[in-house]
Design a protein around this motif. Structure first.
Motif, PDB file in Angstrom:
ATOM      1  N   PRO A  33       0.769  -1.288  -0.005  1.00 46.88           N
ATOM      2  CA  PRO A  33       0.079   0.007  -0.099  1.00 46.88           C
ATOM      3  C   PRO A  33       0.757   1.377   0.040  1.00 46.88           C
ATOM      4  CG  PRO A  33      -0.793  -1.551   1.753  1.00 46.88           C
ATOM      5  CD  PRO A  33       0.354  -2.154   1.273  1.00 46.88           C
ATOM      6  N   PHE A  34       2.031   1.265   0.340  1.00 43.76           N
ATOM      7  CA  PHE A  34       2.878   2.238   0.401  1.00 43.76           C
ATOM      8  C   PHE A  34       3.819   2.392  -0.778  1.00 43.76           C
ATOM      9  CE2 PHE A  34       1.756   0.684   4.527  1.00 43.76           C
ATOM     10  CZ  PHE A  34       1.108   1.704   5.037  1.00 43.76           C
ATOM     11  N   GLN A  35       3.559   1.658  -1.803  1.00 45.38           N
ATOM     12  CA  GLN A  35       4.624   1.785  -3.011  1.00 45.38           C
ATOM     13  C   GLN A  35       5.153   3.130  -3.464  1.00 45.38           C
ATOM     14  OE1 GLN A  35       5.664  -0.901  -4.818  1.00 45.38           O
ATOM     15  NE2 GLN A  35       6.922   0.639  -5.960  1.00 45.38           N
ATOM     16  N   GLU A  36       4.271   4.175  -3.371  1.00 48.27           N
ATOM     17  CA  GLU A  36       4.337   5.537  -3.944  1.00 48.27           C
ATOM     18  C   GLU A  36       5.665   6.029  -3.189  1.00 48.27           C
ATOM     19  OE1 GLU A  36       1.594   8.570  -2.282  1.00 48.27           O
ATOM     20  OE2 GLU A  36       0.637   6.664  -1.674  1.00 48.27           O
ATOM     21  N   PHE A  37       5.778   5.238  -1.836  1.00 50.47           N
ATOM     22  CA  PHE A  37       7.182   6.039  -1.094  1.00 50.47           C
ATOM     23  C   PHE A  37       8.310   5.268  -1.367  1.00 50.47           C
ATOM     24  CE2 PHE A  37       3.521   6.840   1.312  1.00 50.47           C
ATOM     25  CZ  PHE A  37       3.626   8.234   1.623  1.00 50.47           C
ATOM     26  N   ASN A  38       8.355   4.304  -2.246  1.00 51.37           N
ATOM     27  CA  ASN A  38       9.402   3.455  -2.498  1.00 51.37           C
ATOM     28  C   ASN A  38      10.468   4.157  -3.463  1.00 51.37           C
ATOM     29  OD1 ASN A  38      11.061   1.310  -2.419  1.00 51.37           O
ATOM     30  ND2 ASN A  38       9.955   0.079  -3.954  1.00 51.37           N
ATOM     31  N   THR A  39      11.705   4.513  -3.175  1.00 49.79           N
ATOM     32  CA  THR A  39      12.506   5.215  -3.803  1.00 49.79           C
ATOM     33  C   THR A  39      13.073   4.291  -5.033  1.00 49.79           C
ATOM     34  OG1 THR A  39      13.400   6.265  -2.075  1.00 49.79           O
ATOM     35  CG2 THR A  39      14.891   6.367  -3.929  1.00 49.79           C
ATOM     36  N   PRO A  40      12.953   4.681  -6.390  1.00 48.97           N
ATOM     37  CA  PRO A  40      13.256   3.844  -7.607  1.00 48.97           C
ATOM     38  C   PRO A  40      14.675   3.264  -7.230  1.00 48.97           C
ATOM     39  CG  PRO A  40      12.317   6.067  -8.312  1.00 48.97           C
ATOM     40  CD  PRO A  40      12.776   6.056  -6.704  1.00 48.97           C
ATOM     41  N   ILE A  41      14.813   2.021  -7.825  1.00 47.90           N
ATOM     42  CA  ILE A  41      15.939   1.298  -7.755  1.00 47.90           C
ATOM     43  C   ILE A  41      17.381   1.999  -8.020  1.00 47.90           C
ATOM     44  CG2 ILE A  41      15.621   0.169  -9.979  1.00 47.90           C
ATOM     45  CD1 ILE A  41      17.347  -1.394  -6.547  1.00 47.90           C
ATOM     46  N   ALA A  42      17.479   2.794  -9.134  1.00 44.57           N
ATOM     47  CA  ALA A  42      18.344   3.491  -9.667  1.00 44.57           C
ATOM     48  C   ALA A  42      18.915   4.485  -8.731  1.00 44.57           C
ATOM     49  CB  ALA A  42      18.166   4.100 -11.184  1.00 44.57           C
ATOM     50  N   GLU A  43      18.123   5.060  -8.037  1.00 47.31           N
ATOM     51  CA  GLU A  43      18.266   6.023  -7.097  1.00 47.31           C
ATOM     52  C   GLU A  43      18.847   5.486  -5.886  1.00 47.31           C
ATOM     53  OE1 GLU A  43      18.761   9.663  -5.056  1.00 47.31           O
ATOM     54  OE2 GLU A  43      18.489   9.104  -7.079  1.00 47.31           O
ATOM     55  N   ARG A  44      18.327   4.374  -5.435  1.00 43.37           N
ATOM     56  CA  ARG A  44      18.766   3.694  -4.283  1.00 43.37           C
ATOM     57  C   ARG A  44      20.333   3.099  -4.517  1.00 43.37           C
ATOM     58  NH1 ARG A  44      15.408  -0.995  -3.114  1.00 43.37           N
ATOM     59  NH2 ARG A  44      13.995  -0.511  -4.762  1.00 43.37           N
ATOM     60  N   ILE A  45      20.623   2.634  -5.931  1.00 42.08           N
ATOM     61  CA  ILE A  45      21.978   2.195  -5.985  1.00 42.08           C
ATOM     62  C   ILE A  45      22.695   3.508  -5.943  1.00 42.08           C
ATOM     63  CG2 ILE A  45      23.266   1.444  -7.996  1.00 42.08           C
ATOM     64  CD1 ILE A  45      21.182  -0.566  -8.554  1.00 42.08           C
ATOM     65  N   ARG A  46      22.431   4.749  -6.754  1.00 44.75           N
ATOM     66  CA  ARG A  46      23.283   5.833  -6.734  1.00 44.75           C
ATOM     67  C   ARG A  46      23.475   6.124  -5.151  1.00 44.75           C
ATOM     68  NH1 ARG A  46      23.419  10.857  -5.700  1.00 44.75           N
ATOM     69  NH2 ARG A  46      21.138  10.976  -4.870  1.00 44.75           N
ATOM     70  N   GLN A  47      22.522   6.200  -4.172  1.00 43.21           N
ATOM     71  CA  GLN A  47      22.624   6.769  -2.819  1.00 43.21           C
ATOM     72  C   GLN A  47      23.834   5.750  -2.248  1.00 43.21           C
ATOM     73  OE1 GLN A  47      18.817   6.822  -1.266  1.00 43.21           O
ATOM     74  NE2 GLN A  47      18.246   8.771  -2.121  1.00 43.21           N
ATOM     75  N   SER A  48      23.532   4.494  -2.432  1.00 41.09           N
ATOM     76  CA  SER A  48      24.400   3.531  -1.839  1.00 41.09           C
ATOM     77  C   SER A  48      25.912   3.497  -2.022  1.00 41.09           C
ATOM     78  CB  SER A  48      23.903   1.955  -2.154  1.00 41.09           C
ATOM     79  OG  SER A  48      24.696   1.225  -1.779  1.00 41.09           O
ATOM     80  N   ASP A  49      26.078   3.662  -3.694  1.00 45.42           N
ATOM     81  CA  ASP A  49      27.370   3.896  -4.199  1.00 45.42           C
ATOM     82  C   ASP A  49      28.059   5.306  -3.637  1.00 45.42           C
ATOM     83  OD1 ASP A  49      27.419   1.752  -5.545  1.00 45.42           O
ATOM     84  OD2 ASP A  49      26.780   2.603  -7.580  1.00 45.42           O
ATOM     85  N   ASP A  50      27.358   6.235  -3.520  1.00 49.28           N
ATOM     86  CA  ASP A  50      27.853   7.542  -2.724  1.00 49.28           C
ATOM     87  C   ASP A  50      28.159   7.319  -1.420  1.00 49.28           C
ATOM     88  OD1 ASP A  50      27.310   8.745  -5.196  1.00 49.28           O
ATOM     89  OD2 ASP A  50      25.372   9.837  -4.629  1.00 49.28           O
ATOM     90  N   THR A  51      27.414   6.706  -0.711  1.00 49.21           N
ATOM     91  CA  THR A  51      27.654   6.475   0.722  1.00 49.21           C
ATOM     92  C   THR A  51      28.843   5.735   0.838  1.00 49.21           C
ATOM     93  OG1 THR A  51      25.650   6.324   1.572  1.00 49.21           O
ATOM     94  CG2 THR A  51      26.957   5.334   3.065  1.00 49.21           C
ATOM     95  N   ARG A  52      29.296   4.589   0.142  1.00 45.47           N
ATOM     96  CA  ARG A  52      30.364   3.932   0.009  1.00 45.47           C
ATOM     97  C   ARG A  52      31.747   4.744  -0.523  1.00 45.47           C
ATOM     98  NH1 ARG A  52      26.549   0.343  -0.164  1.00 45.47           N
ATOM     99  NH2 ARG A  52      27.058  -2.042   0.862  1.00 45.47           N
ATOM    100  N   PHE A  53      31.482   5.784  -1.295  1.00 45.75           N
ATOM    101  CA  PHE A  53      32.544   6.622  -1.512  1.00 45.75           C
ATOM    102  C   PHE A  53      32.831   7.353  -0.669  1.00 45.75           C
ATOM    103  CE2 PHE A  53      33.759  10.430  -3.604  1.00 45.75           C
ATOM    104  CZ  PHE A  53      35.118  10.000  -4.370  1.00 45.75           C
ATOM    105  N   TRP A  54      31.886   7.916  -0.002  1.00 41.78           N
ATOM    106  CA  TRP A  54      32.134   8.828   1.127  1.00 41.78           C
ATOM    107  C   TRP A  54      33.086   8.208   2.222  1.00 41.78           C
ATOM    108  CZ3 TRP A  54      31.447   9.219   6.353  1.00 41.78           C
ATOM    109  CH2 TRP A  54      31.500  10.505   6.877  1.00 41.78           C
ATOM    110  N   LEU A  55      32.530   7.049   2.563  1.00 45.22           N
ATOM    111  CA  LEU A  55      33.097   6.289   3.783  1.00 45.22           C
ATOM    112  C   LEU A  55      34.937   5.895   3.442  1.00 45.22           C
ATOM    113  CD1 LEU A  55      30.432   3.784   4.841  1.00 45.22           C
ATOM    114  CD2 LEU A  55      31.309   5.454   5.935  1.00 45.22           C
ATOM    115  N   ARG A  56      34.853   5.690   1.905  1.00 41.64           N
ATOM    116  CA  ARG A  56      36.236   5.151   1.501  1.00 41.64           C
ATOM    117  C   ARG A  56      37.042   6.613   1.715  1.00 41.64           C
ATOM    118  NH1 ARG A  56      33.707   2.461  -2.455  1.00 41.64           N
ATOM    119  NH2 ARG A  56      34.125   3.935  -4.102  1.00 41.64           N
ATOM    120  N   GLN A  57      36.685   7.836   1.331  1.00 43.22           N
ATOM    121  CA  GLN A  57      37.194   9.042   1.478  1.00 43.22           C
ATOM    122  C   GLN A  57      37.493   9.326   2.830  1.00 43.22           C
ATOM    123  OE1 GLN A  57      38.648  10.554  -0.922  1.00 43.22           O
ATOM    124  NE2 GLN A  57      37.405  10.562  -2.837  1.00 43.22           N
TER     125      GLN A  57
END
Length: 260
Positions: A33-57
């Motif tokens: 019922p809350f599908q509209e709040f589900n962030t698209p997969i491409a955006e979630r992958i981008r956020q995940s990659d950004d987080t890992r990059f930030w942690l490495r830096q």
């Protein structure tokens, strides 16, 4: 002015766990019922990659040399249960099998992935140490050998030798899960540490101080090449200091800390 300098960080490793890599699995029914709040997969992958990059830096200053901890025996049931059942804990039903948390029958037609992942080994069994060392040699004898206990605070071995190592008697804890199992896991880590050091002088054995094995051992002394991964559930400074002091008095010299 233009200059140069050099600094060696005190910590070999520091990290913030970023969470799992996103996957595009369908939402479970209760979230549909809350599908509209589900962030698209491409955006979630981008956020995940950004987080890992930030942690490495930003955590580079603390080093990226992982201490090598993690539950070590999650695949052992599939690997060895048929050929070497003696490797596994003698559970409260008198079987060397996974122990179910609240099932009085203690048996399933087929063990789930979760049951297998949480199964405990028999740390006092000679074959367990030999198997760990054999696997290590086949892997090319890397510096670190992981012997961290599997997750969850139930299912620990009730065989006579394991119980004796912890100062328990056979028959203790008839109606509850076995408590206070640090010494048996130190015993196993020490056994591996001595032999590994003979074959590779800089070898380190990594064990968990975790759950029912969180408190320092009462009888065993920790070998110098055992790295203790401390997993506290409290971050009160006095409690943390007391915990580390106790492990130091038992001989531990190198630590990782992973708050739970």
């Amino acid at each position: 002015p233009v200059s140069s300098g050099r600094w060696v960080p005190a910590l070999e490793f520091e990290n913030l766990r970023p969470g799992g890599k996103p996957s595009d699995t369908p939402l479970p029914d209760y979230l549909k019922p809350f599908q509209e709040f589900n962030t698209p997969i491409a955006e979630r992958i981008r956020q995940s990659d950004d987080t890992r990059f930030w942690l490495r830096q930003h955590l580079r200053a603390g080093g990226l040399k992982h201490p090598g901890y993690g539950h070590a025996f999650t695949k052992w049931w599939d690997l060895y249960s048929k050929t070497n059942p003696e490797y596994f804990a003698l559970n409260k039903y008198g079987q060397r099998e996974p122990e179910l948390y609240d099932d009085p029958k203690g048996k399933k037609p087929e063990w789930s992935a979760r049951d297998k992942m949480f199964v405990k080994i028999c740390p006092s069994n000679e074959g367990v140490a030999e198997q760990i060392l054999g696997n290590w040699k086949k892997a090319g004898m890397p510096q670190k050998i992981n012997v961290c206990m599997n997750d969850m605070n139930f299912g620990f071995c009730r065989c006579e030798k394991c119980m004796e190592l912890d100062g328990h008697k056979t028959g203790d804890f008839p109606d509850t899960h076995v408590r206070g199992v640090t010494d048996r896991y130190v015993y196993l880590a020490n056994k591996i540490a001595r032999e590994a050091r003979r074959l590779r002088p800089d070898a380190e054995v990594v064990m968990y101080a975790y759950d029912e094995a969180l408190m320092p051992p009462r009888f065993q002394k920790v070998e110098e090449n055992v790295l203790v991964g401390v997993v506290p559930t409290s971050l009160e400074l006095t409690e943390i200091e007391s915990l580390f002091d106790g492990w130091r008095k038992a001989g531990a010299r190198k630590f990782a800390m992973r708050p739970n």
